[in-house]
Design an enzyme around this catalytic site. Structure first.
Site, PDB file in Angstrom:
ATOM      1  N   THR A  36       0.856  -1.191   0.000  1.00  7.89           N
ATOM      2  CA  THR A  36       0.000   0.000   0.000  1.00  7.89           C
ATOM      3  C   THR A  36       0.893   1.242   0.000  1.00  7.89           C
ATOM      4  O   THR A  36       2.049   1.176  -0.402  1.00  7.89           O
ATOM      5  CB  THR A  36      -0.942  -0.009   1.219  1.00  7.89           C
ATOM      6  OG1 THR A  36      -0.119  -0.052   2.390  1.00  7.89           O
ATOM      7  CG2 THR A  36      -1.878  -1.192   1.200  1.00  7.89           C
ATOM      8  N   GLY A  38       1.682   5.504  -0.913  1.00  9.09           N
ATOM      9  CA  GLY A  38       1.541   6.365  -2.077  1.00  9.09           C
ATOM     10  C   GLY A  38       2.199   5.785  -3.321  1.00  9.09           C
ATOM     11  O   GLY A  38       1.666   5.914  -4.436  1.00  9.09           O
ATOM     12  N   THR A  39       3.347   5.148  -3.154  1.00  8.19           N
ATOM     13  CA  THR A  39       4.141   4.764  -4.331  1.00  8.19           C
ATOM     14  C   THR A  39       3.411   3.837  -5.311  1.00  8.19           C
ATOM     15  O   THR A  39       3.439   4.106  -6.513  1.00  8.19           O
ATOM     16  CB  THR A  39       5.487   4.143  -3.896  1.00  8.19           C
ATOM     17  OG1 THR A  39       6.056   4.971  -2.876  1.00  8.19           O
ATOM     18  CG2 THR A  39       6.443   4.031  -5.063  1.00  8.19           C
ATOM     19  N   ASP A  67       1.014  -5.948   4.824  1.00  7.75           N
ATOM     20  CA  ASP A  67       0.863  -5.456   6.197  1.00  7.75           C
ATOM     21  C   ASP A  67      -0.499  -4.829   6.449  1.00  7.75           C
ATOM     22  O   ASP A  67      -1.268  -4.584   5.509  1.00  7.75           O
ATOM     23  CB  ASP A  67       1.983  -4.457   6.537  1.00  7.75           C
ATOM     24  CG  ASP A  67       2.287  -3.464   5.417  1.00  7.75           C
ATOM     25  OD1 ASP A  67       1.417  -3.273   4.545  1.00  7.75           O
ATOM     26  OD2 ASP A  67       3.381  -2.876   5.417  1.00  7.75           O
ATOM     27  N   ASN A 136      13.591   5.525   6.009  1.00  7.68           N
ATOM     28  CA  ASN A 136      14.585   4.882   6.886  1.00  7.68           C
ATOM     29  C   ASN A 136      14.950   3.472   6.398  1.00  7.68           C
ATOM     30  O   ASN A 136      15.580   2.716   7.116  1.00  7.68           O
ATOM     31  CB  ASN A 136      14.049   4.826   8.325  1.00  7.68           C
ATOM     32  CG  ASN A 136      12.770   3.993   8.421  1.00  7.68           C
ATOM     33  OD1 ASN A 136      12.327   3.407   7.434  1.00  7.68           O
ATOM     34  ND2 ASN A 136      12.181   3.937   9.606  1.00  7.68           N
ATOM     35  N   HIS A 138      12.765   1.058   5.639  1.00  8.88           N
ATOM     36  CA  HIS A 138      11.853  -0.043   5.977  1.00  8.88           C
ATOM     37  C   HIS A 138      11.215  -0.637   4.731  1.00  8.88           C
ATOM     38  O   HIS A 138      10.993   0.059   3.737  1.00  8.88           O
ATOM     39  CB  HIS A 138      10.830   0.364   7.053  1.00  8.88           C
ATOM     40  CG  HIS A 138       9.713   1.258   6.609  1.00  8.88           C
ATOM     41  ND1 HIS A 138       9.245   2.307   7.371  1.00  8.88           N
ATOM     42  CD2 HIS A 138       8.939   1.269   5.485  1.00  8.88           C
ATOM     43  CE1 HIS A 138       8.234   2.890   6.753  1.00  8.88           C
ATOM     44  NE2 HIS A 138       8.042   2.299   5.602  1.00  8.88           N
ATOM     45  N   GLY A 140       7.819  -3.318   3.957  1.00  6.84           N
ATOM     46  CA  GLY A 140       6.669  -3.677   4.779  1.00  6.84           C
ATOM     47  C   GLY A 140       6.729  -2.705   5.953  1.00  6.84           C
ATOM     48  O   GLY A 140       7.082  -1.537   5.798  1.00  6.84           O
ATOM     49  N   GLU A 143      10.967  -2.144  10.517  1.00  6.94           N
ATOM     50  CA  GLU A 143      11.751  -0.952  10.819  1.00  6.94           C
ATOM     51  C   GLU A 143      13.226  -1.324  11.026  1.00  6.94           C
ATOM     52  O   GLU A 143      13.545  -2.505  11.214  1.00  6.94           O
ATOM     53  CB  GLU A 143      11.195  -0.289  12.093  1.00  6.94           C
ATOM     54  CG  GLU A 143       9.720   0.104  12.008  1.00  6.94           C
ATOM     55  CD  GLU A 143       9.471   1.357  11.154  1.00  6.94           C
ATOM     56  OE1 GLU A 143      10.340   1.749  10.369  1.00  6.94           O
ATOM     57  OE2 GLU A 143       8.363   1.928  11.291  1.00  6.94           O
ATOM     58  N   ARG A 167      -0.405  11.673   6.943  1.00  9.61           N
ATOM     59  CA  ARG A 167      -1.136  12.400   5.895  1.00  9.61           C
ATOM     60  C   ARG A 167      -2.474  11.735   5.562  1.00  9.61           C
ATOM     61  O   ARG A 167      -3.363  12.382   5.040  1.00  9.61           O
ATOM     62  CB  ARG A 167      -0.265  12.531   4.638  1.00  9.61           C
ATOM     63  CG  ARG A 167       0.097  11.238   3.931  1.00  9.61           C
ATOM     64  CD  ARG A 167       1.198  11.512   2.890  1.00  9.61           C
ATOM     65  NE  ARG A 167       1.425  10.448   1.912  1.00  9.61           N
ATOM     66  CZ  ARG A 167       2.228   9.414   2.123  1.00  9.61           C
ATOM     67  NH1 ARG A 167       2.856   9.266   3.282  1.00  9.61           N
ATOM     68  NH2 ARG A 167       2.404   8.516   1.162  1.00  9.61           N
ATOM     69  N   LYS A 202      12.894  10.106  -1.359  1.00  7.20           N
ATOM     70  CA  LYS A 202      13.418   8.741  -1.248  1.00  7.20           C
ATOM     71  C   LYS A 202      14.830   8.616  -1.829  1.00  7.20           C
ATOM     72  O   LYS A 202      15.395   7.534  -1.865  1.00  7.20           O
ATOM     73  CB  LYS A 202      12.486   7.756  -1.972  1.00  7.20           C
ATOM     74  CG  LYS A 202      11.067   7.699  -1.422  1.00  7.20           C
ATOM     75  CD  LYS A 202      11.029   7.090  -0.032  1.00  7.20           C
ATOM     76  CE  LYS A 202       9.634   7.148   0.573  1.00  7.20           C
ATOM     77  NZ  LYS A 202       8.653   6.335  -0.131  1.00  7.20           N
TER      78      LYS A 202
END
Ligand code: F6R
Length: 242
Positions: A36, A38-39, A67, A136, A138, A140, A143, A167, A202
């Site tokens: 899921t 935005g990308t 996830d 960072n 991650h 899924g 982290e 957002r 990114k």
């Protein structure tokens, strides 16, 4: 790791959709691992277009999502169930009985993780896994610091990730603090992996992935341990390379 640079987000989305479409054309019963955020939204839009105008059928496809937030029911507008239904499933001919997403509302989240991991295994893993990446690193909701050996598990979302996802919510306080996610080993069990990286925000993560060390401090670096990974980047995401 195969790197493909696209000029724009639209080109990246079309390329990703055509790779997923080819997977389905070769195997109408393919198991698609979905993400899921935005990308991949452009990829879903393009797959819907291929369904509507070029007869790409999802009739026999199985989908398995990466996830889901803990504590949100499937009809909550911020749940990933809702995201997938509205942005993709409602517009194609796939069978709802073959859509799988972790149940973030289960009474016993630990046993839900075990059930989900078993489900992915029983499907023989995914044929292609679509991934985005967090700033960072991650993948899924795994982290930094997540063991590469991890299987589907419960995670506590870090502040940066909650901020990035705020957002979609009315306020940062409504962003759940926990989620269920496929583990890194679950992701690596996919036969093929397609990682999408888009936008300036990114670029740092893209550079680290391509030029940095393989380390649990940067979860996406685990993808170097897989033999069939394609990274699709747009020009902005690739801007700090070399
Ligand atoms: C979503 C997921 C996340 C996102 C990542 C990037 O299912 O697993 O890892 O792919 O947070 O999110 P966007 O695309 O919104 O920047």
């Amino acid at each position: 790791m195969k790197i493909m640079e696209c000029e724009t987000y639209e080109e990246l989305s079309q390329t990703a959709a055509s790779i997923v479409g080819d997977t389905i054309k070769k195997n109408s019963g393919a198991v698609l691992g979905l993400a899921t955020g935005g990308t991949p939204e452009g990829t879903y839009r393009e797959l819907i277009r291929l369904h509507q105008t070029e007869n790409l059928s999802f009739q026999n496809v199985t989908t398995v999502n990466l996830d889901e937030y803990a504590g949100l029911s499937s009809d909550d507008p911020n749940s990933y169930h809702h995201y997938m239904n509205h942005r993709f499933f409602q517009h194609i001919d796939s069978q709802p009985s073959r859509h799988f997403i972790p149940n973030g509302h289960a009474d016993d989240l630990e046993s839900e993780c075990r059930r989900y991991e078993q489900l992915v295994k029983s499907l023989g893993g995914t044929d292609i896994q679509l991934l985005g990446i967090g700033r960072n690193g991650h993948i899924g909701f795994n982290e930094p610091g997540t063991p590469f050996q991890s299987r589907t598990h419960i995670v506590t979302l870090n502040e940066q990730t909650r901020q990035a996802n705020a957002r979609y919510f009315s306020s940062i306080d409504s962003v759940p603090t926990q989620a269920l996610t496929m583990g890194i080993q679950t992701i690596l069990s996919s036969k093929r992996i397609l990682l999408l990286i888009s936008g300036k925000s990114k670029a740092e993560a893209a550079k680290k992935l391509l030029e940095g060390d393989i380390s649990e401090d940067f979860p996406a670096s685990a993808l170097h341990l897989h033999t069939d990974v394609t990274v699709l980047m747009d020009r902005e995401a690739a801007s700090l390379r070399h």
